[in-house]
Design a protein around this motif. Sequence first.
Motif, PDB file in Angstrom:
ATOM      1  N   THR B  91     109.862  38.443 -21.700  1.00  0.00           N
ATOM      2  CA  THR B  91     108.788  37.593 -21.203  1.00  0.00           C
ATOM      3  C   THR B  91     108.097  36.905 -22.374  1.00  0.00           C
ATOM      4  O   THR B  91     107.773  37.541 -23.370  1.00  0.00           O
ATOM      5  CB  THR B  91     107.761  38.431 -20.427  1.00  0.00           C
ATOM      6  OG1 THR B  91     108.427  39.085 -19.339  1.00  0.00           O
ATOM      7  CG2 THR B  91     106.638  37.565 -19.880  1.00  0.00           C
ATOM      8  N   THR B  92     107.932  35.587 -22.256  1.00  0.00           N
ATOM      9  CA  THR B  92     107.149  34.860 -23.254  1.00  0.00           C
ATOM     10  C   THR B  92     105.751  34.650 -22.698  1.00  0.00           C
ATOM     11  O   THR B  92     105.599  34.125 -21.593  1.00  0.00           O
ATOM     12  CB  THR B  92     107.785  33.487 -23.524  1.00  0.00           C
ATOM     13  OG1 THR B  92     109.020  33.686 -24.196  1.00  0.00           O
ATOM     14  CG2 THR B  92     106.875  32.632 -24.409  1.00  0.00           C
ATOM     15  N   MET B  93     104.749  35.070 -23.409  1.00  0.00           N
ATOM     16  CA  MET B  93     103.383  34.865 -22.959  1.00  0.00           C
ATOM     17  C   MET B  93     102.806  33.686 -23.735  1.00  0.00           C
ATOM     18  O   MET B  93     102.707  33.706 -24.952  1.00  0.00           O
ATOM     19  CB  MET B  93     102.552  36.131 -23.202  1.00  0.00           C
ATOM     20  CG  MET B  93     101.172  36.134 -22.558  1.00  0.00           C
ATOM     21  SD  MET B  93     101.158  35.884 -20.748  1.00  0.00           S
ATOM     22  CE  MET B  93     102.132  37.295 -20.202  1.00  0.00           C
ATOM     23  N   ASN B  94     102.451  32.637 -23.012  1.00  0.00           N
ATOM     24  CA  ASN B  94     101.869  31.478 -23.678  1.00  0.00           C
ATOM     25  C   ASN B  94     100.465  31.811 -24.160  1.00  0.00           C
ATOM     26  O   ASN B  94      99.748  32.569 -23.521  1.00  0.00           O
ATOM     27  CB  ASN B  94     101.866  30.298 -22.714  1.00  0.00           C
ATOM     28  CG  ASN B  94     103.285  29.791 -22.496  1.00  0.00           C
ATOM     29  OD1 ASN B  94     103.822  29.070 -23.313  1.00  0.00           O
ATOM     30  ND2 ASN B  94     103.919  30.236 -21.414  1.00  0.00           N
ATOM     31  N   GLN B  96      97.728  30.133 -24.286  1.00  0.00           N
ATOM     32  CA  GLN B  96      96.549  29.500 -23.675  1.00  0.00           C
ATOM     33  C   GLN B  96      95.775  30.456 -22.755  1.00  0.00           C
ATOM     34  O   GLN B  96      96.233  31.548 -22.444  1.00  0.00           O
ATOM     35  CB  GLN B  96      96.967  28.248 -22.898  1.00  0.00           C
ATOM     36  CG  GLN B  96      97.330  27.070 -23.783  1.00  0.00           C
ATOM     37  CD  GLN B  96      98.791  27.052 -24.168  1.00  0.00           C
ATOM     38  OE1 GLN B  96      99.482  28.061 -24.057  1.00  0.00           O
ATOM     39  NE2 GLN B  96      99.276  25.918 -24.630  1.00  0.00           N
ATOM     40  N   SER B  97      94.626  29.938 -22.324  1.00  0.00           N
ATOM     41  CA  SER B  97      93.692  30.801 -21.604  1.00  0.00           C
ATOM     42  C   SER B  97      94.174  31.185 -20.212  1.00  0.00           C
ATOM     43  O   SER B  97      93.633  32.115 -19.617  1.00  0.00           O
ATOM     44  CB  SER B  97      92.333  30.099 -21.493  1.00  0.00           C
ATOM     45  OG  SER B  97      92.438  28.999 -20.609  1.00  0.00           O
ATOM     46  N   ASN B  98      95.146  30.474 -19.680  1.00  0.00           N
ATOM     47  CA  ASN B  98      95.581  30.839 -18.319  1.00  0.00           C
ATOM     48  C   ASN B  98      96.638  31.946 -18.303  1.00  0.00           C
ATOM     49  O   ASN B  98      97.178  32.267 -17.275  1.00  0.00           O
ATOM     50  CB  ASN B  98      96.054  29.615 -17.518  1.00  0.00           C
ATOM     51  CG  ASN B  98      97.167  28.835 -18.211  1.00  0.00           C
ATOM     52  OD1 ASN B  98      97.257  28.833 -19.445  1.00  0.00           O
ATOM     53  ND2 ASN B  98      98.008  28.179 -17.436  1.00  0.00           N
ATOM     54  N   ARG B  99      96.904  32.513 -19.450  1.00  0.00           N
ATOM     55  CA  ARG B  99      97.803  33.674 -19.562  1.00  0.00           C
ATOM     56  C   ARG B  99      99.075  33.494 -18.739  1.00  0.00           C
ATOM     57  O   ARG B  99      99.420  34.330 -17.918  1.00  0.00           O
ATOM     58  CB  ARG B  99      97.067  34.954 -19.111  1.00  0.00           C
ATOM     59  CG  ARG B  99      95.893  35.332 -20.028  1.00  0.00           C
ATOM     60  CD  ARG B  99      95.119  36.502 -19.441  1.00  0.00           C
ATOM     61  NE  ARG B  99      94.500  36.150 -18.173  1.00  0.00           N
ATOM     62  CZ  ARG B  99      94.648  36.800 -17.024  1.00  0.00           C
ATOM     63  NH1 ARG B  99      95.373  37.899 -16.981  1.00  0.00           N
ATOM     64  NH2 ARG B  99      94.057  36.381 -15.941  1.00  0.00           N
ATOM     65  N   ARG B 100      99.764  32.407 -18.996  1.00  0.00           N
ATOM     66  CA  ARG B 100     100.994  32.131 -18.261  1.00  0.00           C
ATOM     67  C   ARG B 100     102.177  32.785 -18.950  1.00  0.00           C
ATOM     68  O   ARG B 100     102.504  32.483 -20.090  1.00  0.00           O
ATOM     69  CB  ARG B 100     101.242  30.611 -18.169  1.00  0.00           C
ATOM     70  CG  ARG B 100     102.419  30.250 -17.258  1.00  0.00           C
ATOM     71  CD  ARG B 100     102.548  28.750 -17.092  1.00  0.00           C
ATOM     72  NE  ARG B 100     102.812  28.109 -18.360  1.00  0.00           N
ATOM     73  CZ  ARG B 100     104.038  27.945 -18.873  1.00  0.00           C
ATOM     74  NH1 ARG B 100     105.094  28.385 -18.221  1.00  0.00           N
ATOM     75  NH2 ARG B 100     104.191  27.362 -20.040  1.00  0.00           N
ATOM     76  N   GLY B 101     102.808  33.692 -18.259  1.00  0.00           N
ATOM     77  CA  GLY B 101     104.030  34.321 -18.774  1.00  0.00           C
ATOM     78  C   GLY B 101     105.234  33.661 -18.155  1.00  0.00           C
ATOM     79  O   GLY B 101     105.185  33.182 -17.025  1.00  0.00           O
ATOM     80  N   SER B 102     106.313  33.626 -18.915  1.00  0.00           N
ATOM     81  CA  SER B 102     107.498  32.904 -18.466  1.00  0.00           C
ATOM     82  C   SER B 102     108.723  33.806 -18.570  1.00  0.00           C
ATOM     83  O   SER B 102     108.961  34.428 -19.600  1.00  0.00           O
ATOM     84  CB  SER B 102     107.678  31.670 -19.363  1.00  0.00           C
ATOM     85  OG  SER B 102     108.261  30.616 -18.663  1.00  0.00           O
ATOM     86  N   ASN B 103     109.468  33.861 -17.467  1.00  0.00           N
ATOM     87  CA  ASN B 103     110.710  34.633 -17.451  1.00  0.00           C
ATOM     88  C   ASN B 103     111.891  33.716 -17.166  1.00  0.00           C
ATOM     89  O   ASN B 103     111.765  32.747 -16.428  1.00  0.00           O
ATOM     90  CB  ASN B 103     110.661  35.706 -16.355  1.00  0.00           C
ATOM     91  CG  ASN B 103     109.583  36.722 -16.603  1.00  0.00           C
ATOM     92  OD1 ASN B 103     109.462  37.254 -17.690  1.00  0.00           O
ATOM     93  ND2 ASN B 103     108.768  36.985 -15.584  1.00  0.00           N
TER      94      ASN B 103
END
Lengths: 315, 315, 315, 315
Positions: B91-94, B96-103
């Motif tokens: 998982t990549t956690m961006n 920024q403040s919206n804590r968007r993780g990407s799978n």
Amino acid sequence: MRAIAICAMTLVFSATSAFAQSWQPPADNQRCPSKWGAADQRGAANLMNSESVLQAARLIRTGEVIELGHVLSATMPLSAGRRFEIDTKRTTMNPQSNRRGSNEELVIAEIGQVGTQFDGFAHQTIGNSLYNCFKVDEVSSRTGFTKLGIQNVGALVTRGVLIDIAALKGVDMLADNYEITVQDLQQALAKENLTLQAGDAVIIHTGFGKLWEKDNARYSRGNPGIGVAAAEWLARQNPMLVGADTPPVEVNPNPDSQVSLPIHQIMLVVNGIHLLENLKLDELATKRVYAFAFIIEPLKIQGATGSTVAPIAIR
Amino acid sequence: MRAIAICAMTLVFSATSAFAQSWQPPADNQRCPSKWGAADQRGAANLMNSESVLQAARLIRTGEVIELGHVLSATMPLSAGRRFEIDTKRTTMNPQSNRRGSNEELVIAEIGQVGTQFDGFAHQTIGNSLYNCFKVDEVSSRTGFTKLGIQNVGALVTRGVLIDIAALKGVDMLADNYEITVQDLQQALAKENLTLQAGDAVIIHTGFGKLWEKDNARYSRGNPGIGVAAAEWLARQNPMLVGADTPPVEVNPNPDSQVSLPIHQIMLVVNGIHLLENLKLDELATKRVYAFAFIIEPLKIQGATGSTVAPIAIR
Amino acid sequence: MRAIAICAMTLVFSATSAFAQSWQPPADNQRCPSKWGAADQRGAANLMNSESVLQAARLIRTGEVIELGHVLSATMPLSAGRRFEIDTKRTTMNPQSNRRGSNEELVIAEIGQVGTQFDGFAHQTIGNSLYNCFKVDEVSSRTGFTKLGIQNVGALVTRGVLIDIAALKGVDMLADNYEITVQDLQQALAKENLTLQAGDAVIIHTGFGKLWEKDNARYSRGNPGIGVAAAEWLARQNPMLVGADTPPVEVNPNPDSQVSLPIHQIMLVVNGIHLLENLKLDELATKRVYAFAFIIEPLKIQGATGSTVAPIAIR
Amino acid sequence: MRAIAICAMTLVFSATSAFAQSWQPPADNQRCPSKWGAADQRGAANLMNSESVLQAARLIRTGEVIELGHVLSATMPLSAGRRFEIDTKRTTMNPQSNRRGSNEELVIAEIGQVGTQFDGFAHQTIGNSLYNCFKVDEVSSRTGFTKLGIQNVGALVTRGVLIDIAALKGVDMLADNYEITVQDLQQALAKENLTLQAGDAVIIHTGFGKLWEKDNARYSRGNPGIGVAAAEWLARQNPMLVGADTPPVEVNPNPDSQVSLPIHQIMLVVNGIHLLENLKLDELATKRVYAFAFIIEPLKIQGATGSTVAPIAIR
């Protein structure tokens, strides 16, 4: 009266200037359980049913099929860290008398996230939390997700609605970082004489798809698309999915640099609405096909976050 | 003298009867150019047009969608030398403040030739020669075929016809190496009150799909299906594609051990008719849906020999 | 007072004996910073220097080279979730007059963790913490580790010492789950007339390597090897690496079912000592070569957790 | 008589001047069987023996190890059509009480042909014919070569000789397409006070390696190196391998545009001499280490055309 009015305006202003700067994702307890139940993994795909199919079928009048998917090739634009590789195997010649040779190829790709591509709910998170508050560290494995895998979706057959914002603005292509507003969506729909219905496949035309394989660098660098306000308005219309002719559907980068692709969270994580990216919309837009039967068959990849697709419109 | 002559004749006859057992592929000049022209790469997919679409659409009466594709998983049966591997990325956690993780996941597979799967014309040869006599050594590269790639096909929308041979025989599943005859096809169609038309998607139910992920070893070892005679009869009916709930559509191994999967050559190489393998047909057969709208969206993989698919029937 | 004290002591003792059943990894502050400094990424490879090289070179007397690596093939035993795949590419024939054809192959493998294989320090953790207390979530990325990557190691040239426990016990192969004890190590060394020195490559012969490609299922199911006591004794001798002719070097499963491969933590995480797995030791053992020049050249894969290797002994 | 003789000479001359423009590979019967026998698969690696090892060991005087391999990274220069990809897997945390986490990575690469890299004999052909006239279509499969695979080579330990042509010319780096001549090799050896011996690992320093990861485009576009004459002279000296700090060892493109990488054929196909590419030679050259123990441990990949390597020099 006047003092009060000024005061209210001031409040509104400060609210705007403070909150507007950064959208914040809702807390887990504000968005979970999903409106489709605590165990639900399908989100807005639950809107797919025999009625949505029949409604779509009734739009088939000429038998014309329009392809909405780009060709998958090694030269297409790819997001950073993704690849699409084909390796043709050596021909195997069977020894029997009919001299049958056999060819096949190995494909190495983030096949769920390349080309014209359909996003599932395991793709995006708010912190450790996915759609319906499934937790990444509980449902992920080295070989896929045990919940929210793309195989749960199945084919979607529903009315497709093209919202042509480029046409509304009278341009071939929206400016690279243009944020599509609620008013844009509403005006374009009015111009097309359409109203959104629950279960629609909402397809937004920006014209940006013209850059595909023509200027991959620009296509990948940033793009026009819906912002937070338009996304929240769209989500309230209850669509099955939202697509566009850009890599992320949404405006990128977001005008608010404090947030990263917030529409991904609004659609996939908060509302369980699928995204459909990198659509090929030129033919649909040129022919002004605004309502059509929309059919998409995502690959049923166990535990995957998405699927490359080749959807079609039929009218 | 006479005795000798008779003896010679006998020898010749037995030699003839021996050779007759083995189907031989036609010479290039007997099958090329294709009836769709010397440059044609689409074969029977040329039968797809607005009429085939409208005819299919008219079969949509209840809005019921039936999926014909199996889930793609690491535990599904695979032909020798093929693989289907998913590797979930970290998982990549961006930031920024919206804590968007990407799978996302990497998929490594012969994606054109695994699971429920659609065969294109670059897949099979007679010697060095493909459909329409394109030559392997002229159109192959390390990264795909420059002719006959699966991206040429596009979505196919047409009438689907289920020919239920298992039901005709009153069995759940045909015997492992049962060769389906012309008479079987004709009797099953008569029982279903149907006649084949040009452009049909012909789907043959053997019941063998019940073994999928239940007994992969048996499913992969050999299977019932059409033989040479049934294939040649079918080809004369001019279908767009022929599919079945088995790995190769055809009986395997062929009763004649001198030939290797001859129906692959008859359909793909000689007649330009696609094959559709490993279908999931239980629901269609149980519900006795014999004519239906058939929709398949092969991935548009540049230069590939086939595509994994998730086709549907709608009625 | 006294009775109480005794009682307390008893309690403490029984508590100890209960806990003693399961080895517990030391807390971060007990093992960090490493004895080679807080920034160190090389661990016991720091023992490699011109003196270790010269000492090794002095053991070269006959010029005989003995290979310690197995062939990497698709049929070798592999741990669960790992693969080793070779795909030969189509031959490319260059158009020039010298008719130069070119072949190459794609390899898809956990190349750091298959075959005869050298473990780096990014491979194993205690919770979130690696060797020298680097934290996984700080030094990992989708494309490798930013600290402790195997490229930091470089070639190792040092004295190799074979400790032949199978010979000590007079067997071809130790029992499948035999735990090698401190006494075993000491007796075998005494029998071989050797004493361990700092920087040695310690190689343990169990005989289990005879199963390689002969009985992969048994080879992979469990194996003899050092347990916690022997590992801790060995670590105090300050070796550069510890290897064996088994998949994990250590006894597997550990006799204490509460712990999972604790020697991996003792060596790699706590002490910074490399492990060398799946060695081919038959020739070395048969020829009774107990002290030798040991040379290993791990691939310099940026950010990787290990490397497949083909080390040699020279005498 | 005289007239005839002159005429013949004229014919010979014009033939020579015509042919001289393009080196032509020898016919199969001129180069096969190899001098090591008709079944030989090892070529010049047959020169490796205890004497070559002892001779190398005698050159170890200070214990200094110099690495000759570049780091394998995603940013290194790669030949067209090759890749080097690392995908770090998700950490697996074992459930036992010792909280052991496990990391590993998938590597997807032409691992035999990337980075500092050792060429085997299945890599290059003259038409359909490999070293010792093994035929590609007889010894190739989809999963490797049944003859001449790199696993046959084993570790090579021998005297290494650095021939520093850049130093001879008094430059940091030879011009991009400089063809190294026989005289260059002889003068450099004379300057270094060395004579080549059978079995040497001949390493040529051009200085071009300085571009590695500094200017990948230039490094890959073309490079200085030996031409046909120097290669044939070198082959007569009977080396075990020839290496350089460039992608193909040889001058590229060849000054004669009618031939493609002829030295690959001269060394690998005609003479069975291995090539060693993309060496890191800066340290060796700077320290003027001209004769040294050379040790290389190619991966033992069954059926592969080559191996990425991390060779060393020891003095």
